[in-house]
Every structure is written in structure tokens, then in C-alpha cells.
Design an enzyme around this catalytic site. Sequence first.
Site, PDB file in Angstrom:
ATOM      1  N   ASN A 223      10.293  -0.719  30.147  1.00  0.00           N
ATOM      2  CA  ASN A 223       9.700  -1.991  30.561  1.00  0.00           C
ATOM      3  C   ASN A 223      10.592  -2.718  31.565  1.00  0.00           C
ATOM      4  OD1 ASN A 223       7.031  -2.586  29.129  1.00  0.00           O
ATOM      5  ND2 ASN A 223       8.316  -1.701  27.507  1.00  0.00           N
TER       6      ASN A 223
ATOM      7  N   ARG B 267      27.027 -12.947  14.618  1.00  0.00           N
ATOM      8  CA  ARG B 267      25.863 -13.008  15.514  1.00  0.00           C
ATOM      9  C   ARG B 267      25.846 -14.310  16.320  1.00  0.00           C
ATOM     10  NH1 ARG B 267      19.505 -13.874  14.273  1.00  0.00           N
ATOM     11  NH2 ARG B 267      20.383 -15.648  13.175  1.00  0.00           N
TER      12      ARG B 267
ATOM     13  N   HIS C  51       5.798  -7.228  22.452  1.00  0.00           N
ATOM     14  CA  HIS C  51       5.624  -6.598  21.144  1.00  0.00           C
ATOM     15  C   HIS C  51       4.510  -5.554  21.243  1.00  0.00           C
ATOM     16  CE1 HIS C  51       5.980  -6.321  16.793  1.00  0.00           C
ATOM     17  NE2 HIS C  51       4.657  -6.237  16.762  1.00  0.00           N
TER      18      HIS C  51
END
Length: 202
Positions: free
Chosen positions: A15, A66, A111
Site C-alpha cells: 500500500n 510504548r 483495514h
Amino acid sequence: MTLPIAVLVSGRGSNLQAILDACASAELDARVAIVVSNHAGVPALQRAALAGVPSAVFTVRAYADRDAAHTAMAATIAGIGAELVVLAGFDHILAPVFFVRLRGVPVINLHPALLPLFGGRGMHGDKVHQAVLSSGATESGCTVHRVHPETVDLGEVVVQRRVPVLPGDDAATLAARVLDEEHIAIVEAIRRFVPAEAVTRV
Ligand code: GAR
């Protein structure tokens, strides 16, 4: 005005390639200002290098946690002046601090299903297609949607494209059919964020 974008990736980067190709062909008035990965050595980073686009890697392991990794990532994206963040096969949920640091910069995610169906935590790649097949659905597709903190696959839909589920499909054949549509959808979604040309009056 050419829109500077940051593309976040984790693996193959097909993509990302569709986005780079659309920018190069002027089909899309955007410029990939930076490619960011949460994994080192993935093919997507090679695609960025081949296109002459800067890239950066932020593994959680290289930071305290994170939050620290995503704060650093957001600072780099802000520093380069990106005006849209595109998650194109990014397999990590962004920490809320990411959105705080990049306040005002929209974030979109691709998605491989027709949200709100078959989304949510842990739904990535082939797992999504397996779930579609197990459900007996006769249709699938892809969704590009806005991303907001503390939610997964729930933001406003920007673009959806549909494909049939065919008899005899397995996750691989369905994924390939959906992927062709993803390459179109992600470019179309980015185009929606390109500011309209200013009208000059004389
Ligand atoms: C794409 O199919 C994308 O929809 C999916 O990862 C793949 C990445 O392919 N993303 C998700 O499943 C997000 N939940 P790519 O690296 O070739 O672009």
C-alpha cells in the site's frame, strides 16, 4: 498545495508502494515526507529507500516503553511537517501521547474488511479474512477510516470498497482480491485530505 504525509508501516508495504506510485505520477497531489516503521529491516523500508524517501524505525524495544517510542515517533513526524498520518499496514495501536504530540494532524488507517464488521484489537491481516470466511459473509472489502486515541477501527469511514467472497475462497485468495481494492482506496482516501486549489480572482 502538495500535501506532505507520513506513512506508517510494519511489513510488506504494497500500500505504501501504491501511495508512492500515485504521488510520482501526479495522480495524487501529495508527497511522502517520511516512512516510519515499528520493525527494522522490513520490505516497506526498502521501498522507501528506492523511492528516495526518508525513513525512520521506532521499535518499542529501543525505548523505555510504548509511550516513549510513540512520543519519539510523533516528534519526528511533527518535525518533518507532515499534515496527514497514514497507517498502511501498521500493526501496533498508537499510544494516546502520539495524538497529543500531533494535535490537529489527522490520522487515517487502512483495514482489510468492511468496518464496523471484522475489526477491533488483534484483527490484522489474514485473521480478518479468516473471520470473514468463517462468518459465511458473501461480501468483503476494505475501509479507510479516521483514527482516534483509545479506539480501534471505530473512527469515521473515509472510503470503503467492496469485493465479493467467491465459492472456494481461502484467506489468501480473498486477501489478494481485497488488496487490489486497498491500493485504490488508500490513494482515494488521501486525496480527500488534499486542500482544494485556492481560487485566484482578478
Ligand atoms: C493490508 O492488507 C492492510 O489492510 C492490513 O495489513 C496489510 C498490509 O499490507 N492492515 C490491517 O490488517 C490493520 N488492521 P501492505 O504492507 O502490503 O500494505
